[in-house]
Design an enzyme around this catalytic site. Structure first.
Site, PDB file in Angstrom:
ATOM      1  N   GLY A   1      60.233  56.529  37.044  1.00  0.00           N
ATOM      2  CA  GLY A   1      59.203  56.912  38.012  1.00  0.00           C
ATOM      3  C   GLY A   1      59.596  58.153  38.785  1.00  0.00           C
ATOM      4  O   GLY A   1      59.453  58.208  40.006  1.00  0.00           O
ATOM      5  N   ALA A   2      60.084  59.172  38.046  1.00  0.00           N
ATOM      6  CA  ALA A   2      60.553  60.385  38.726  1.00  0.00           C
ATOM      7  C   ALA A   2      59.453  61.434  38.879  1.00  0.00           C
ATOM      8  O   ALA A   2      59.741  62.579  39.224  1.00  0.00           O
ATOM      9  CB  ALA A   2      61.747  60.963  37.960  1.00  0.00           C
TER      10      ALA A   2
ATOM     11  N   TYR B   1      52.504  41.854  44.269  1.00  0.00           N
ATOM     12  CA  TYR B   1      53.487  42.921  44.494  1.00  0.00           C
ATOM     13  C   TYR B   1      54.791  42.307  45.012  1.00  0.00           C
ATOM     14  O   TYR B   1      55.876  42.600  44.508  1.00  0.00           O
ATOM     15  CB  TYR B   1      52.930  43.941  45.493  1.00  0.00           C
ATOM     16  CG  TYR B   1      53.876  45.065  45.811  1.00  0.00           C
ATOM     17  CD1 TYR B   1      54.120  46.086  44.897  1.00  0.00           C
ATOM     18  CD2 TYR B   1      54.564  45.109  47.031  1.00  0.00           C
ATOM     19  CE1 TYR B   1      55.008  47.121  45.188  1.00  0.00           C
ATOM     20  CE2 TYR B   1      55.459  46.129  47.333  1.00  0.00           C
ATOM     21  CZ  TYR B   1      55.665  47.130  46.409  1.00  0.00           C
ATOM     22  OH  TYR B   1      56.548  48.155  46.693  1.00  0.00           O
TER      23      TYR B   1
HETATM   24  N1  LIG Z   1      56.096  53.684  49.425  1.00  0.00           N
HETATM   25  C1  LIG Z   1      56.570  52.643  50.107  1.00  0.00           C
HETATM   26  O1  LIG Z   1      56.253  52.455  51.302  1.00  0.00           O
HETATM   27  C2  LIG Z   1      57.504  51.680  49.454  1.00  0.00           C
HETATM   28  C3  LIG Z   1      58.017  50.619  50.227  1.00  0.00           C
HETATM   29  C4  LIG Z   1      58.882  49.714  49.619  1.00  0.00           C
HETATM   30  C5  LIG Z   1      59.219  49.874  48.279  1.00  0.00           C
HETATM   31  N2  LIG Z   1      58.704  50.904  47.552  1.00  0.00           N
HETATM   32  C6  LIG Z   1      59.106  51.025  46.142  1.00  0.00           C
HETATM   33  O2  LIG Z   1      59.571  52.348  45.907  1.00  0.00           O
HETATM   34  C7  LIG Z   1      59.375  52.679  44.518  1.00  0.00           C
HETATM   35  C8  LIG Z   1      58.718  54.039  44.409  1.00  0.00           C
HETATM   36  O3  LIG Z   1      57.453  53.959  45.031  1.00  0.00           O
HETATM   37  P1  LIG Z   1      56.663  55.219  45.585  1.00  0.00           P
HETATM   38  O4  LIG Z   1      56.135  54.831  46.914  1.00  0.00           O
HETATM   39  O5  LIG Z   1      57.474  56.465  45.439  1.00  0.00           O
HETATM   40  O6  LIG Z   1      55.424  55.219  44.581  1.00  0.00           O
HETATM   41  P2  LIG Z   1      54.641  56.394  43.824  1.00  0.00           P
HETATM   42  O7  LIG Z   1      54.633  57.641  44.630  1.00  0.00           O
HETATM   43  O8  LIG Z   1      53.351  55.782  43.433  1.00  0.00           O
HETATM   44  O9  LIG Z   1      55.544  56.648  42.541  1.00  0.00           O
HETATM   45  C9  LIG Z   1      55.679  55.642  41.576  1.00  0.00           C
HETATM   46  C10 LIG Z   1      56.307  56.227  40.341  1.00  0.00           C
HETATM   47  O10 LIG Z   1      56.373  55.173  39.372  1.00  0.00           O
HETATM   48  C11 LIG Z   1      55.784  55.628  38.171  1.00  0.00           C
HETATM   49  N3  LIG Z   1      55.186  54.574  37.370  1.00  0.00           N
HETATM   50  C12 LIG Z   1      54.185  53.731  37.720  1.00  0.00           C
HETATM   51  N4  LIG Z   1      53.868  52.949  36.678  1.00  0.00           N
HETATM   52  C13 LIG Z   1      54.686  53.303  35.649  1.00  0.00           C
HETATM   53  C14 LIG Z   1      54.815  52.870  34.313  1.00  0.00           C
HETATM   54  N5  LIG Z   1      54.050  51.925  33.798  1.00  0.00           N
HETATM   55  N6  LIG Z   1      55.747  53.474  33.545  1.00  0.00           N
HETATM   56  C15 LIG Z   1      56.537  54.461  34.040  1.00  0.00           C
HETATM   57  N7  LIG Z   1      56.444  54.926  35.293  1.00  0.00           N
HETATM   58  C16 LIG Z   1      55.524  54.349  36.092  1.00  0.00           C
HETATM   59  C17 LIG Z   1      54.726  56.620  38.620  1.00  0.00           C
HETATM   60  O11 LIG Z   1      54.369  57.421  37.525  1.00  0.00           O
HETATM   61  P3  LIG Z   1      52.894  58.071  37.366  1.00  0.00           P
HETATM   62  O12 LIG Z   1      52.985  59.370  38.095  1.00  0.00           O
HETATM   63  O13 LIG Z   1      52.744  58.199  35.901  1.00  0.00           O
HETATM   64  O14 LIG Z   1      51.925  57.108  37.991  1.00  0.00           O
HETATM   65  C18 LIG Z   1      55.484  57.355  39.713  1.00  0.00           C
HETATM   66  O15 LIG Z   1      56.339  58.320  39.169  1.00  0.00           O
HETATM   67  C19 LIG Z   1      58.529  51.540  43.937  1.00  0.00           C
HETATM   68  O16 LIG Z   1      59.360  50.658  43.217  1.00  0.00           O
HETATM   69  C20 LIG Z   1      57.970  50.844  45.170  1.00  0.00           C
HETATM   70  O17 LIG Z   1      57.672  49.476  44.922  1.00  0.00           O
HETATM   71  C21 LIG Z   1      57.854  51.813  48.114  1.00  0.00           C
END
Ligand SMILES: NC(=O)c1ccc[n+]([C@@H]2O[C@H](COP(=O)([O-])OP(=O)(O)OC[C@H]3O[C@@H](n4cnc5c(N)ncnc54)[C@H](OP(=O)(O)O)[C@@H]3O)[C@@H](O)[C@H]2O)c1
Length: 322
Positions: free
Chosen positions: A41-42, A204
């Protein structure tokens, strides 16, 4: 950033870092030239910043992404900032087991070493139940199962790398505090396949709890076999990204209010996982959960050994037939 977070929550924990620390701060002075890292997810949000900073500090970084074109564009942007960065973009769709297996096979063929695995990619679904073509609940499949399989397939490479290089391997599982919001019992094993009850926050939370249980069990197993690899999970902090976008007008209002008051900038949110993945203070620490660069005590279902084993067994059985 307009949030009170940075002003009132910037106090430092034991690690010496606080909520205002960025991923660059926590890697200041580190030379990661001898390291190879995979970040899932980079292409967006926290994973993108994690990959950028690891590459900036000299690590060879593999972007494991489902959108290769976007990955290549981001790589080109990074190269402008750090012309010597070593970045490889490889396709992997976490919700498709065949794609995870193909990624792992290609990575092994490359004969590259592997020191750091950051299981970061993820989704949240707020619009209703969603499943993989096999009928498995989509957040569980993407956030947990894809990463479980990926980790299993890369473990041999990590073991060998740790042995040959003498550098401790690190597996970092990006979970989150929402692991406390789950269906009854934590993992609704009877509702994972062909169901339409588990979605939204509880789905989730279930997938994030599964990540923590996976990390704790794997840490125990690797310690027992004497492998020089640690496994830790973490909460990156609340940050407004694609993942936290809520649909509809109400969703828009909730996310605006919630995130305006409590969210961090992405540069800060990436810091905990970069810290856990690289910092010398975390050497030898395994099976733990971190938030804001410090160990954070887990409670309840996240510490339930029976559930941990049940999930491991369920997952192994599922992967034998899929
Ligand atoms: N944001 C928050 O407040 C928060 C809080 C707690 C935990 N987290 C955790 O932090 C991590 C990153 O989240 P984020 O907030 O940075 O989310 P984000 O901006 O939506 O980024 C998610 C990344 O995961 C990729 N992804 C999603 N589905 C995928 C799949 N089927 N195969 C490969 N890659 C996939 C996305 O790729 P695409 O560009 O192709 O969609 C994107 O690069 C997650 O595990 C999330 O649960 C986030």
């Amino acid at each position: 950033m307009g949030s009170w977070w940075r002003y009132f929550m910037g106090t430092e924990g034991k690690s010496g870092f606080g909520s205002m620390s960025t991923a660059e701060d926590v890697t200041e002075g580190l030379n990661l030239e001898d390291y190879t890292a995979i970040v899932t997810g980079a292409t967006a949000g926290i994973g993108l910043e994690t990959a950028r900073v690891l590459a900036k500090r000299g690590a060879r970084v593999i972007f494991a992404v489902r959108n290769v074109k976007l990955g290549e564009t981001l790589k080109a942007e990074f190269m402008k900032e750090s012309p010597h960065a070593r970045i490889l973009v490889m396709h992997m769709n976490l919700s498709d087991l065949a794609s995870v297996r193909a990624f792992a096979a290609k990575f092994k063929d490359s004969r590259l070493p592997l020191n750091i695995l950051v299981n970061n990619g993820g989704i949240s679904s707020t619009t209703g139940p969603q499943s993989t073509p096999d009928g498995l609940e989509l957040m569980f499949a993407t956030n947990f199962l894809g990463h479980f399989l990926l980790t299993e397939l890369l473990l041999d490479t990590m073991r060998e790398t740790a042995k040959e290089s003498g550098i401790q391997g690190r597996i970092v599982i990006v979970s989150g505090h929402l692991h406390n919001f789950t269906p009854k019992g934590g993992i609704a094993f009877d509702k994972l396949i062909n169901q339409n009850e588990i979605w939204g926050f509880s789905g989730y939370g279930q997938s994030k709890l599964a990540g923590i249980l996976h990390g704790r069990e794997l840490a125990e197993r690797l310690t027992a076999e004497g492998a020089n690899i640690t496994v830790n999970s973490l909460h990156p902090g609340a940050v407004q990204t694609k993942l936290t976008h809520l649909d509809g007008f109400l969703g828009f209002l909730i996310s605006k209010i919630a995130f305006h008051t409590s969210s961090k900038p992405t540069v800060d949110a990436a810091a905990t996982q970069v810290y856990v993945a690289t910092h010398p203070q975390v050497h030898g620490v395994t099976g733990k959960y971190f938030a804001d660069y410090n160990e954070y005590e887990l409670r309840g279902l996240a510490m339930d050994k029976k559930l941990q084993l049940k999930l491991w067994k369920w997952t192994e059985e599922y992967l034998k037939t899929h």
